[in-house]
Design an enzyme around this catalytic site. Structure first.
Site, PDB file in Angstrom:
ATOM      1  N   ASP A 109      -4.921  11.680 -31.997  1.00 57.57           N
ATOM      2  CA  ASP A 109      -4.499  11.984 -33.364  1.00 57.57           C
ATOM      3  C   ASP A 109      -5.697  12.472 -34.189  1.00 57.57           C
ATOM      4  OD1 ASP A 109      -2.035  11.531 -35.309  1.00 57.57           O
ATOM      5  OD2 ASP A 109      -3.743  10.600 -36.325  1.00 57.57           O
ATOM      6  N   ARG A 110      -6.063  11.787 -35.267  1.00 61.80           N
ATOM      7  CA  ARG A 110      -7.206  12.234 -36.077  1.00 61.80           C
ATOM      8  C   ARG A 110      -8.472  12.289 -35.230  1.00 61.80           C
ATOM      9  NH1 ARG A 110      -5.241  14.925 -39.761  1.00 61.80           N
ATOM     10  NH2 ARG A 110      -7.198  14.837 -40.937  1.00 61.80           N
ATOM     11  N   HIS A 154       3.344  13.764 -44.874  1.00 65.46           N
ATOM     12  CA  HIS A 154       2.088  13.124 -45.282  1.00 65.46           C
ATOM     13  C   HIS A 154       0.929  14.115 -45.264  1.00 65.46           C
ATOM     14  CE1 HIS A 154       2.274  12.971 -40.943  1.00 65.46           C
ATOM     15  NE2 HIS A 154       1.028  12.572 -40.840  1.00 65.46           N
ATOM     16  N   TYR A 214      -7.727  13.664 -44.511  1.00 63.52           N
ATOM     17  CA  TYR A 214      -6.581  14.579 -44.408  1.00 63.52           C
ATOM     18  C   TYR A 214      -6.758  15.801 -45.304  1.00 63.52           C
ATOM     19  CZ  TYR A 214      -3.475  11.875 -41.409  1.00 63.52           C
ATOM     20  OH  TYR A 214      -2.904  11.245 -40.327  1.00 63.52           O
ATOM     21  N   HIS A 274       3.938   8.341 -29.590  1.00 57.31           N
ATOM     22  CA  HIS A 274       2.670   8.742 -30.192  1.00 57.31           C
ATOM     23  C   HIS A 274       1.557   7.750 -29.879  1.00 57.31           C
ATOM     24  CE1 HIS A 274      -0.031  10.700 -32.986  1.00 57.31           C
ATOM     25  NE2 HIS A 274      -0.173   9.588 -33.678  1.00 57.31           N
TER      26      HIS A 274
END
Length: 294
Positions: A109-110, A154, A214, A274
């Site tokens: 992910d990030r 988001h 983000y 995920h």
């Protein structure tokens, strides 16, 4: 906490890209180094199962990304503070401080976006690159269209100028972060109560820095990716990408997206959801081990 990394892991603090930012890092095992980067809204704790397995024959390094967990959370006084380029430099410096000038890098992910940037910026350092359930930042914005983009609301919320996103999220942090922990899990056993509570606690304490991370992906990270795309830059090392199997509803060819960046690509699909490293650690560890043999 009832679940942690194994007792063989030592917890240290090391300088990141600059001396004024320190990262909290868990280190364990012996052998060739593998760095594991966590995703949102998590900490290095997400690797507890995979790290234990890999530590049998690798030195495993699990930092909290800057702005997350127990790592420092500098104010976003300029766009570079949470640029993935800066966060990648954090990781390279942490590994060097532990005596590793070259290492395999796995991100979720990030953390996968940080790993991607590290692979482009530091090809002499990253020997193997593993990506779990993400596409590069530039491609992410390009493939989101119409109502399909609602699932990524988001991203748009945290892309807004400072002020409103932070206030809205801080006012209902458990609801906001908890919604992703619940929606992205394949079942309640994926995240035990104590682990879920730790993710909520850590995220609520890091609202401003998470939003800044983000926001960087809607600004400076896009600029960096576009520059590399224009220059024809590609990932020079073996790359494995592991993503959820969404079938036709994905709306785009994720393997083709990654192949444009990674000539030496192994693209995998999983039904583990995920949070695959927590839901299916044996599967994920096996894929990582296969990558390291290439």
């Amino acid at each position: 906490m009832t679940e942690t990394l194994p007792a063989c892991f030592e917890h240290v603090r090391l300088p990141g890209a600059t001396d004024d930012v320190e990262l909290a890092v868990a280190v364990g095992g012996t052998g060739t180094p593998v760095v594991l980067l966590h995703g949102f809204p998590q900490t290095h704790l997400m690797w507890r199962h995979v790290a234990e397995r890999l530590a049998a024959d690798h030195t495993v390094i699990c930092p909290d990304l800057r702005g997350y967990g127990a790592s420092d959370k500098p104010a976003a006084t300029d766009p570079d503070v949470y640029a993935k380029r800066t966060m990648a430099a954090d990781v390279v410096r942490v590994a060097a401080a532990l005596g590793h000038e070259r290492f395999a890098l796995i991100g979720h992910d990030r953390g996968a976006l940080v790993a991607f940037r590290a692979g482009l910026d530091h090809p002499e350092t990253v020997t193997h690159l593993g990506i779990l359930d993400v596409v590069p930042t530039l491609d992410m914005w390009n493939v989101l269209h119409g109502v399909q983009a609602a699932v990524a609301y988001h991203l748009y919320l945290m892309a807004q100028p400072p002020g409103v996103p932070e206030a809205l999220i801080a006012g209902s942090a458990d609801t906001f972060f908890g919604s992703f922990l619940d929606a992205w899990s394949v079942g309640p056993s994926t995240l035990p109560d104590a682990v879920r509570a730790e993710y909520l606690r850590a995220s609520a304490a890091a609202v401003e820095s998470i939003v800044a991370d983000y926001r960087a992906s809607a600004t400076i990270d896009v600029t960096h990716d576009q520059a590399d795309l224009d220059a024809g830059s590609q990932l020079a090392m073996p790359v494995t990408v592991m993503q959820q199997d969404w079938g036709a509803q994905l709306g785009y060819d994720a393997a083709a997206v990654w192949r444009a960046w990674a000539p030496d690509l192994d693209h995998r699909l999983t039904r583990a959801g995920h949070f695959m490293a927590e839901a299916a650690p044996d599967e994920v560890t096996g894929v990582i081990r296969e990558l390291l043999k290439r």
